[in-house]
Design an enzyme around this catalytic site. Sequence first.
Site, PDB file in Angstrom:
ATOM      1  N   SER A 147      26.066  28.476  79.452  1.00 22.62           N
ATOM      2  CA  SER A 147      26.008  29.616  80.370  1.00 22.62           C
ATOM      3  C   SER A 147      26.052  30.887  79.543  1.00 22.62           C
ATOM      4  CB  SER A 147      27.214  29.587  81.309  1.00 22.62           C
ATOM      5  OG  SER A 147      27.316  30.820  81.988  1.00 22.62           O
ATOM      6  N   TYR A 160      36.039  28.652  82.183  1.00 24.60           N
ATOM      7  CA  TYR A 160      34.624  28.270  82.264  1.00 24.60           C
ATOM      8  C   TYR A 160      33.902  28.701  80.985  1.00 24.60           C
ATOM      9  CZ  TYR A 160      29.806  28.198  84.058  1.00 24.60           C
ATOM     10  OH  TYR A 160      28.470  27.959  84.238  1.00 24.60           O
TER      11      TYR A 160
HETATM   12  N1  LIG Z   1      24.227  28.454  88.987  1.00 23.52           N
HETATM   13  C1  LIG Z   1      24.383  29.327  88.013  1.00 23.52           C
HETATM   14  O1  LIG Z   1      24.256  30.543  88.232  1.00 23.52           O
HETATM   15  C2  LIG Z   1      24.681  28.860  86.615  1.00 23.52           C
HETATM   16  C3  LIG Z   1      24.731  29.803  85.597  1.00 23.52           C
HETATM   17  C4  LIG Z   1      25.014  29.386  84.312  1.00 23.52           C
HETATM   18  C5  LIG Z   1      25.211  28.044  84.051  1.00 23.52           C
HETATM   19  N2  LIG Z   1      25.155  27.133  85.049  1.00 23.52           N
HETATM   20  C6  LIG Z   1      25.386  25.719  84.717  1.00 23.52           C
HETATM   21  O2  LIG Z   1      24.338  24.932  85.239  1.00 23.52           O
HETATM   22  C7  LIG Z   1      24.820  23.611  85.528  1.00 23.52           C
HETATM   23  C8  LIG Z   1      24.428  23.218  86.940  1.00 23.52           C
HETATM   24  O3  LIG Z   1      25.046  24.106  87.850  1.00 23.52           O
HETATM   25  P1  LIG Z   1      24.494  24.383  89.315  1.00 23.52           P
HETATM   26  O4  LIG Z   1      24.700  25.822  89.542  1.00 23.52           O
HETATM   27  O5  LIG Z   1      23.152  23.794  89.493  1.00 23.52           O
HETATM   28  O6  LIG Z   1      25.605  23.598  90.172  1.00 23.52           O
HETATM   29  P2  LIG Z   1      25.532  22.624  91.430  1.00 23.52           P
HETATM   30  O7  LIG Z   1      26.915  22.565  91.959  1.00 23.52           O
HETATM   31  O8  LIG Z   1      24.429  23.033  92.347  1.00 23.52           O
HETATM   32  O9  LIG Z   1      25.162  21.229  90.762  1.00 23.52           O
HETATM   33  C9  LIG Z   1      26.063  20.535  89.930  1.00 23.52           C
HETATM   34  C10 LIG Z   1      25.865  19.040  90.148  1.00 23.52           C
HETATM   35  O10 LIG Z   1      26.786  18.376  89.257  1.00 23.52           O
HETATM   36  C11 LIG Z   1      27.352  17.286  89.970  1.00 23.52           C
HETATM   37  N3  LIG Z   1      28.657  16.917  89.409  1.00 23.52           N
HETATM   38  C12 LIG Z   1      29.816  17.648  89.415  1.00 23.52           C
HETATM   39  N4  LIG Z   1      30.807  16.936  88.865  1.00 23.52           N
HETATM   40  C13 LIG Z   1      30.279  15.742  88.479  1.00 23.52           C
HETATM   41  C14 LIG Z   1      30.814  14.575  87.875  1.00 23.52           C
HETATM   42  N5  LIG Z   1      32.105  14.474  87.521  1.00 23.52           N
HETATM   43  N6  LIG Z   1      29.966  13.532  87.638  1.00 23.52           N
HETATM   44  C15 LIG Z   1      28.663  13.601  87.984  1.00 23.52           C
HETATM   45  N7  LIG Z   1      28.108  14.669  88.589  1.00 23.52           N
HETATM   46  C16 LIG Z   1      28.915  15.726  88.831  1.00 23.52           C
HETATM   47  C17 LIG Z   1      27.482  17.770  91.414  1.00 23.52           C
HETATM   48  O11 LIG Z   1      27.583  16.675  92.325  1.00 23.52           O
HETATM   49  C18 LIG Z   1      26.196  18.575  91.573  1.00 23.52           C
HETATM   50  O12 LIG Z   1      25.125  17.792  92.085  1.00 23.52           O
HETATM   51  C19 LIG Z   1      26.332  23.653  85.296  1.00 23.52           C
HETATM   52  O13 LIG Z   1      26.620  23.123  84.010  1.00 23.52           O
HETATM   53  C20 LIG Z   1      26.649  25.137  85.335  1.00 23.52           C
HETATM   54  O14 LIG Z   1      27.790  25.463  84.603  1.00 23.52           O
HETATM   55  C21 LIG Z   1      24.898  27.513  86.338  1.00 23.52           C
END
Ligand SMILES: NC(=O)c1ccc[n+]([C@@H]2O[C@H](COP(=O)([O-])OP(=O)(O)OC[C@H]3O[C@@H](n4cnc5c(N)ncnc54)[C@H](O)[C@@H]3O)[C@@H](O)[C@H]2O)c1
Length: 268
Positions: A147, A160
């Site tokens: 991130s 985080y």
């Molecule tokens: N959304 C943002 O703005 C953003 C920004 C920077 C980084 N990220 C990173 O992107 C990645 C995805 O985030 P997102 O925003 O798509 O989130 P999201 O919540 O939409 O998706 C995350 C997925 O991970 C799964 N998950 C959570 N814990 C789990 C576990 N123990 N075992 C298996 N699956 C598990 C959830 O069921 C979900 O389907 C993350 O690593 C997040 O830190 C997101």
Amino acid sequence: MSNWLNLTDKVFIVTGGSSGIGLAIVRELLADGAHVYNADLQKNQDQGNDSQYLYVKTDVTSDADVDTLVKQVIEKEGRVDGLVNNAGINLPRLLVDSKNPQSQYEFTETNFTKMFDVNVKSVFLLGQAVARQLVKQRQGVIVNMSSEAGLEGSVGQSVYSATKGAINGFTRSWAKELGEYNVRVVGVAPGIMEATGLRTPEYEEALAYTRHKTVADIRAGYKSETTTPMGRSGHLSEVADLVAYYLSDRASYITGVTTNVAGGKSRG
Ligand SMILES: NC(=O)c1ccc[n+]([C@@H]2O[C@H](COP(=O)([O-])OP(=O)(O)OC[C@H]3O[C@@H](n4cnc5c(N)ncnc54)[C@H](O)[C@@H]3O)[C@@H](O)[C@H]2O)c1
């Protein structure tokens, strides 16, 4: 049709592929003709299993689940071409809440451990299990979802940010260890993106509290030039495009780096 990335019939594991960024990555890789294994706690009801796609119920923090997943993929496909360590969680909290020491918005050991388990331990477990196979093959790619907050720090998101800083360390170090086996390790660091499963009302309320702002202020920041020079949120496909490129041989000399996909954002 141009097949510039040439991912047809390649085999990829994507963690957290049922929602948000992971789902966008799964869809991009399927459109590129790849075979995709989605390792997530929950199934995406709109994405049915077929000859290209398989959902494997997996808790990525469980050594036993990870072992079963990776064995299953290798038994079925005979190889793995890449792993996308995407599953992650974000619980905004303060280190110290000076206004209210009993606050629900101060970090506890429980939520510290949970975030490190999902965001860091899982990357280690999956990275090790898959890298054993990639080293044997003398070929493969690991993409770690970081991130922008992991590079710059972020108010209300110190744990985080620390988890993402930790995986940036994996990316740099594993690239050095695995380069001699023709295995690349790269990171992708999104900034403020379109809403995903992470952006719940509880998330927005907690983030607003930690920043002494209102939820409306936080929402205004999703498309403000003050937070992001390009003045908009990123499309999930803009992350998926970079991941697909990194997984392809078009990126064959890129390893050990984490790239922001953040519209120029560098503080938050
Ligand atoms: N959304 C943002 O703005 C953003 C920004 C920077 C980084 N990220 C990173 O992107 C990645 C995805 O985030 P997102 O925003 O798509 O989130 P999201 O919540 O939409 O998706 C995350 C997925 O991970 C799964 N998950 C959570 N814990 C789990 C576990 N123990 N075992 C298996 N699956 C598990 C959830 O069921 C979900 O389907 C993350 O690593 C997040 O830190 C997101």
